[in-house]
Design a protein around this motif. Sequence first.
Motif, PDB file in Angstrom:
ATOM      1  N   ILE A   1       0.866  -1.183   0.000  1.00 42.86           N
ATOM      2  CA  ILE A   1       0.000   0.000   0.000  1.00 42.86           C
ATOM      3  C   ILE A   1       0.897   1.225   0.000  1.00 42.86           C
ATOM      4  CG2 ILE A   1      -1.833   1.256   1.186  1.00 42.86           C
ATOM      5  CD1 ILE A   1      -2.649  -1.341   2.542  1.00 42.86           C
ATOM      6  N   ASN A   2       0.842   1.975  -1.087  1.00 46.93           N
ATOM      7  CA  ASN A   2       1.719   3.133  -1.235  1.00 46.93           C
ATOM      8  C   ASN A   2       0.993   4.217  -2.023  1.00 46.93           C
ATOM      9  OD1 ASN A   2       4.242   4.511  -0.957  1.00 46.93           O
ATOM     10  ND2 ASN A   2       4.719   4.021  -3.090  1.00 46.93           N
ATOM     11  N   GLY A   3       1.007   5.432  -1.496  1.00 49.21           N
ATOM     12  CA  GLY A   3       0.338   6.536  -2.165  1.00 49.21           C
ATOM     13  C   GLY A   3      -1.169   6.497  -2.052  1.00 49.21           C
ATOM     14  N   ALA A   4      -1.674   5.756  -1.085  1.00 50.19           N
ATOM     15  CA  ALA A   4      -3.118   5.600  -0.922  1.00 50.19           C
ATOM     16  C   ALA A   4      -3.658   6.563   0.128  1.00 50.19           C
ATOM     17  CB  ALA A   4      -3.448   4.161  -0.518  1.00 50.19           C
ATOM     18  N   ASN A   5      -4.958   6.789   0.058  1.00 47.88           N
ATOM     19  CA  ASN A   5      -5.655   7.595   1.058  1.00 47.88           C
ATOM     20  C   ASN A   5      -6.820   6.782   1.587  1.00 47.88           C
ATOM     21  OD1 ASN A   5      -6.612   9.881   2.581  1.00 47.88           O
ATOM     22  ND2 ASN A   5      -8.135  10.229   0.975  1.00 47.88           N
ATOM     23  N   ILE A   6      -6.812   6.522   2.891  1.00 51.05           N
ATOM     24  CA  ILE A   6      -7.909   5.790   3.515  1.00 51.05           C
ATOM     25  C   ILE A   6      -8.833   6.778   4.202  1.00 51.05           C
ATOM     26  CG2 ILE A   6      -8.556   4.088   5.255  1.00 51.05           C
ATOM     27  CD1 ILE A   6      -5.980   2.643   4.754  1.00 51.05           C
ATOM     28  N   ARG A   7     -10.080   6.818   3.768  1.00 52.08           N
ATOM     29  CA  ARG A   7     -11.079   7.673   4.398  1.00 52.08           C
ATOM     30  C   ARG A   7     -11.677   6.968   5.614  1.00 52.08           C
ATOM     31  NH1 ARG A   7     -14.507   8.992  -1.032  1.00 52.08           N
ATOM     32  NH2 ARG A   7     -13.015  10.365  -2.063  1.00 52.08           N
ATOM     33  N   VAL A   8     -11.699   7.675   6.709  1.00 49.14           N
ATOM     34  CA  VAL A   8     -12.368   7.184   7.920  1.00 49.14           C
ATOM     35  C   VAL A   8     -13.412   8.241   8.246  1.00 49.14           C
ATOM     36  CG1 VAL A   8     -12.041   6.246  10.235  1.00 49.14           C
ATOM     37  CG2 VAL A   8     -10.145   6.198   8.605  1.00 49.14           C
ATOM     38  N   ASP A   9     -14.536   8.193   7.514  1.00 50.07           N
ATOM     39  CA  ASP A   9     -15.403   9.369   7.493  1.00 50.07           C
ATOM     40  C   ASP A   9     -16.903   9.052   7.513  1.00 50.07           C
ATOM     41  OD1 ASP A   9     -15.945   8.402   4.943  1.00 50.07           O
ATOM     42  OD2 ASP A   9     -15.341  10.225   3.895  1.00 50.07           O
ATOM     43  N   SER A  10     -17.297   7.805   7.787  1.00 50.93           N
ATOM     44  CA  SER A  10     -18.713   7.461   7.867  1.00 50.93           C
ATOM     45  C   SER A  10     -19.461   7.783   6.572  1.00 50.93           C
ATOM     46  CB  SER A  10     -19.379   8.187   9.044  1.00 50.93           C
ATOM     47  OG  SER A  10     -20.740   7.911   9.149  1.00 50.93           O
ATOM     48  N   GLY A  11     -18.712   7.835   5.459  1.00 51.92           N
ATOM     49  CA  GLY A  11     -19.347   8.113   4.174  1.00 51.92           C
ATOM     50  C   GLY A  11     -19.514   9.577   3.873  1.00 51.92           C
ATOM     51  N   SER A  12     -18.807  10.450   4.590  1.00 50.63           N
ATOM     52  CA  SER A  12     -19.024  11.889   4.431  1.00 50.63           C
ATOM     53  C   SER A  12     -18.766  12.385   3.012  1.00 50.63           C
ATOM     54  CB  SER A  12     -18.146  12.669   5.411  1.00 50.63           C
ATOM     55  OG  SER A  12     -18.429  14.052   5.351  1.00 50.63           O
ATOM     56  N   VAL A  13     -17.708  11.866   2.387  1.00 55.48           N
ATOM     57  CA  VAL A  13     -17.384  12.296   1.023  1.00 55.48           C
ATOM     58  C   VAL A  13     -18.343  11.613   0.045  1.00 55.48           C
ATOM     59  CG1 VAL A  13     -15.627  12.308  -0.787  1.00 55.48           C
ATOM     60  CG2 VAL A  13     -14.967  12.726   1.590  1.00 55.48           C
ATOM     61  N   PHE A  14     -19.014  12.416  -0.740  1.00 56.56           N
ATOM     62  CA  PHE A  14     -20.083  11.902  -1.589  1.00 56.56           C
ATOM     63  C   PHE A  14     -19.596  11.241  -2.876  1.00 56.56           C
ATOM     64  CE2 PHE A  14     -22.770  14.782   0.932  1.00 56.56           C
ATOM     65  CZ  PHE A  14     -23.896  13.998   1.105  1.00 56.56           C
ATOM     66  N   THR A  15     -18.378  11.575  -3.328  1.00 53.72           N
ATOM     67  CA  THR A  15     -17.935  11.105  -4.636  1.00 53.72           C
ATOM     68  C   THR A  15     -16.981   9.933  -4.527  1.00 53.72           C
ATOM     69  OG1 THR A  15     -16.003  12.552  -4.715  1.00 53.72           O
ATOM     70  CG2 THR A  15     -18.079  13.469  -5.473  1.00 53.72           C
ATOM     71  N   LEU A  16     -16.746   9.276  -5.666  1.00 55.49           N
ATOM     72  CA  LEU A  16     -15.759   8.211  -5.741  1.00 55.49           C
ATOM     73  C   LEU A  16     -14.352   8.778  -5.853  1.00 55.49           C
ATOM     74  CD1 LEU A  16     -17.490   5.755  -8.242  1.00 55.49           C
ATOM     75  CD2 LEU A  16     -17.054   5.329  -5.832  1.00 55.49           C
ATOM     76  N   ALA A  17     -14.210   9.882  -6.544  1.00 59.98           N
ATOM     77  CA  ALA A  17     -12.896  10.449  -6.821  1.00 59.98           C
ATOM     78  C   ALA A  17     -12.308  11.096  -5.579  1.00 59.98           C
ATOM     79  CB  ALA A  17     -12.989  11.484  -7.944  1.00 59.98           C
ATOM     80  N   GLY A  18     -10.995  11.160  -5.537  1.00 59.22           N
ATOM     81  CA  GLY A  18     -10.308  11.884  -4.468  1.00 59.22           C
ATOM     82  C   GLY A  18      -9.958  11.029  -3.282  1.00 59.22           C
TER      83      GLY A  18
END
Length: 267
Positions: free
Chosen positions: A250-267
């Motif tokens: 795993i390199n250059g990844a971003n793990i969201r820990v956000d309860s689904g807050s971000v609405f989009t797939l991108a980013g």
Amino acid sequence: MDLGIEGRIALVSGADSGMGKQSARELLQAGVRVAITDVADGTLDEALQELTPLGEVMAVAGDVTDANDVERIWATVRSRLGDPDIYVNAAGVTGATGDFLDVDDAGWLRTLDINLMGAVRMCRQAIPAMRAKGWGRIVLFASEDAVQPYTDELPYCASKAGVLSLAKGLSKQYGKDNVMINTVSPAFIHTPMTDAMMHKRAKEKGVSFDEAVRSFLDEERPGMVLKRRGRPEEVAAAVLLLCSERASFINGANIRVDSGSVFTLAG
């Protein structure tokens, strides 16, 4: 699960409370020797006392906006523990908030200096020894705000977008040296920072603290489907994975820990 990092050395910044302290806790419980750092305001000593029963831990006060302090932090850790194999960058502030037209240069620069340039300064110190050893893990704290900006906290959003870009660029440069560099992006976690935000909101709206939290979730974070603040340990679990041998691909990844807050797939 064996995480393969027992006996490793870690430095965690922003570790006097919240997600940084919890990340240090998780690393200690995994058998890592840990140094914690934050500004010298009294809470760092409290964090050290709380963490000491869990394993080998030391604390060194310092300010990530001060280049001399950054050098001193790393020199102190190296002299007592050795070169860190793991660096977790949890130092950060909400910074200047309000209408874009009302935030002055000083507000922007202070927020960027802590959240983005602090990470830059600390990574400069972390990477050389990790490259030399052929093993390293760096986890930078970003935020949901990095890809889903909010108009009343644009300096924070921009600084965290910078952190995402920084981590991605560093991952491309140093992944070949087995230095894995990734980010975690929390959203509205139960920390002193969000406590302060909610106390301010409660006062402004003339409501209770709990109602301030509920209304914030409904009005400002509708994508957080669990309808609660996250817990620091829920974020630290992701940090611990990224610090481990289990994250060797795993390199250059971003793990969201956000309860689904971000609405989009991108980013």
